[in-house]
Scaffold this motif. Structure first.
Motif, PDB file in Angstrom:
ATOM      1  N   VAL A  29       7.690  39.936  -1.090  1.00  0.00           N
ATOM      2  CA  VAL A  29       7.062  41.244  -0.957  1.00  0.00           C
ATOM      3  C   VAL A  29       7.193  41.642   0.499  1.00  0.00           C
ATOM      4  N   SER A  30       7.926  42.697   0.734  1.00  0.00           N
ATOM      5  CA  SER A  30       8.095  43.175   2.110  1.00  0.00           C
ATOM      6  C   SER A  30       6.803  43.844   2.564  1.00  0.00           C
ATOM      7  N   LEU A  31       6.683  44.059   3.841  1.00  0.00           N
ATOM      8  CA  LEU A  31       5.502  44.737   4.368  1.00  0.00           C
ATOM      9  C   LEU A  31       5.400  46.155   3.822  1.00  0.00           C
ATOM     10  N   GLU A  32       6.546  46.791   3.607  1.00  0.00           N
ATOM     11  CA  GLU A  32       6.540  48.126   3.027  1.00  0.00           C
ATOM     12  C   GLU A  32       5.989  48.085   1.598  1.00  0.00           C
ATOM     13  N   GLU A  50       0.587  46.891  12.078  1.00  0.00           N
ATOM     14  CA  GLU A  50      -0.676  46.155  11.958  1.00  0.00           C
ATOM     15  C   GLU A  50      -0.580  45.079  10.884  1.00  0.00           C
ATOM     16  N   LEU A  51       0.084  45.402   9.783  1.00  0.00           N
ATOM     17  CA  LEU A  51       0.275  44.394   8.738  1.00  0.00           C
ATOM     18  C   LEU A  51       1.108  43.228   9.241  1.00  0.00           C
ATOM     19  N   GLU A  52       2.164  43.546   9.983  1.00  0.00           N
ATOM     20  CA  GLU A  52       3.017  42.482  10.524  1.00  0.00           C
ATOM     21  C   GLU A  52       2.217  41.589  11.463  1.00  0.00           C
ATOM     22  N   SER A  53       1.373  42.172  12.262  1.00  0.00           N
ATOM     23  CA  SER A  53       0.524  41.398  13.162  1.00  0.00           C
ATOM     24  C   SER A  53      -0.462  40.543  12.372  1.00  0.00           C
ATOM     25  N   LEU A  54      -0.957  41.099  11.269  1.00  0.00           N
ATOM     26  CA  LEU A  54      -1.932  40.408  10.444  1.00  0.00           C
ATOM     27  C   LEU A  54      -1.317  39.222   9.701  1.00  0.00           C
ATOM     28  N   VAL A  55      -0.152  39.417   9.090  1.00  0.00           N
ATOM     29  CA  VAL A  55       0.461  38.349   8.284  1.00  0.00           C
ATOM     30  C   VAL A  55       1.490  37.531   9.062  1.00  0.00           C
ATOM     31  N   GLU A  56       1.904  38.035  10.210  1.00  0.00           N
ATOM     32  CA  GLU A  56       2.841  37.346  11.113  1.00  0.00           C
ATOM     33  C   GLU A  56       4.191  37.056  10.464  1.00  0.00           C
ATOM     34  N   LYS A  57       4.587  37.914   9.511  1.00  0.00           N
ATOM     35  CA  LYS A  57       5.878  37.769   8.835  1.00  0.00           C
ATOM     36  C   LYS A  57       6.372  39.149   8.461  1.00  0.00           C
ATOM     37  N   LYS A  58       7.671  39.226   8.168  1.00  0.00           N
ATOM     38  CA  LYS A  58       8.260  40.495   7.717  1.00  0.00           C
ATOM     39  C   LYS A  58       8.135  40.662   6.204  1.00  0.00           C
ATOM     40  N   SER A  59       7.965  39.544   5.475  1.00  0.00           N
ATOM     41  CA  SER A  59       7.798  39.590   4.027  1.00  0.00           C
ATOM     42  C   SER A  59       7.030  38.344   3.588  1.00  0.00           C
ATOM     43  N   LEU A  60       6.471  38.423   2.386  1.00  0.00           N
ATOM     44  CA  LEU A  60       5.638  37.335   1.866  1.00  0.00           C
ATOM     45  C   LEU A  60       6.210  36.796   0.567  1.00  0.00           C
ATOM     46  N   PHE A  62       5.333  34.288  -2.797  1.00  0.00           N
ATOM     47  CA  PHE A  62       4.133  34.324  -3.624  1.00  0.00           C
ATOM     48  C   PHE A  62       2.997  33.520  -3.004  1.00  0.00           C
ATOM     49  N   SER A  63       3.271  32.340  -2.452  1.00  0.00           N
ATOM     50  CA  SER A  63       2.187  31.541  -1.865  1.00  0.00           C
ATOM     51  C   SER A  63       1.570  32.259  -0.655  1.00  0.00           C
ATOM     52  N   ASP A  64       2.404  32.941   0.137  1.00  0.00           N
ATOM     53  CA  ASP A  64       1.880  33.730   1.262  1.00  0.00           C
ATOM     54  C   ASP A  64       1.028  34.891   0.748  1.00  0.00           C
ATOM     55  N   PHE A  65       1.487  35.513  -0.336  1.00  0.00           N
ATOM     56  CA  PHE A  65       0.766  36.614  -0.958  1.00  0.00           C
ATOM     57  C   PHE A  65      -0.598  36.137  -1.444  1.00  0.00           C
ATOM     58  N   LEU A  66      -0.651  34.963  -2.083  1.00  0.00           N
ATOM     59  CA  LEU A  66      -1.924  34.373  -2.531  1.00  0.00           C
ATOM     60  C   LEU A  66      -2.847  34.117  -1.341  1.00  0.00           C
TER      61      LEU A  66
END
Length: 156
Positions: A29-32, A50-60, A62-66
Motif C-alpha cells: 500500500v503506497s502512501l498515496e 506527514e504520512l511518510e514521516s509517521l510510517v518512515e516508509k514509502k509503502s507498507l 500487510f504486516s506494516d499496515f497491521l
C-alpha cells in the motif's frame, strides 16, 4: 484521528481492506493509497509528507499496515481515555462550583467538604491556601483550567 471512524477490525477485515486499497495489486500500500483510505474514512488531515514521516516508509506491506492500524487504534484508545478524564473532571468541578458561576472559591470548597464530613475549623486556612496556590490569574478563585491543573498535578 486516523481510523477514528472505524471500529476495531479483525485481521481478516484488515486483509480485505488492504487488498482493496492496494489498487495496483503489488502487495504494498503506497502512501498515496493509504492517504485515499484515510480520506474515505474521514481522516484526511495528513499530507503525504506527514504520512511518510509517521510510517518512515514509502509503502507498507500487510504486516506494516497491521502495525500502523494497531498503533493508531492504541492512540485512539488513549484519546478516548483523555476525553473520559476531561468529562469526569468537568462533573467534579460542577460539584464544587456551588453557585454555577464557573468558579470555585474557598467558601465553595469549605461547603462541599462540610457536606462530605471532611471539615473542621483547621481546614479553613488549607482551603484558602490551596485556592491561592492554583489560582494562576490571582482572582481568588479557580476556573475550570486551574481546577484541572490542580487535579492532574495532585494525581501524579
Amino acid at each position: 484521528m486516523l481510523f477514528a471512524n472505524m471500529c476495531l477490525l479483525t485481521a481478516t477485515d484488515l486483509k480485505r481492506i488492504f487488498e482493496k486499497v492496494d489498487v495496483n495489486g503489488d502487495g504494498l500500500v503506497s502512501l498515496e493509497e493509504l492517504n485515499r483510505l484515510l480520506q474515505m474514512t474521514g481522516n484526511s488531515q495528513y499530507s503525504i509528507e506527514e504520512l511518510e514521516s509517521l510510517v518512515e516508509k514509502k509503502s507498507l506491506g500487510f504486516s506494516d499496515f497491521l502495525f500502523f492500524y494497531n498503533s493508531i487504534s492504541e492512540q485512539n484508545k488513549g484519546e478516548s481515555k483523555g476525553s473520559e478524564l476531561e468529562s469526569d473532571l468537568a462533573k467534579t468541578f460542577e460539584v464544587f462550583d456551588l453557585d454555577g458561576d464557573g468558579f470555585i472559591t474557598s467558601q465553595d470548597l469549605e461547603s462541599v467538604l462540610k457536606r462530605l464530613g471532611f471539615w473542621d475549623q483547621t481546614h479553613a486556612k488549607d482551603c484558602r491556601t490551596m485556592i491561592r496556590f492554583y489560582d494562576t490569574n490571582f482572582d481568588g478563585r479557580l476556573d475550570f483550567q486551574e481546577f484541572k491543573t490542580m487535579m492532574l498535578l495532585t494525581k501524579a
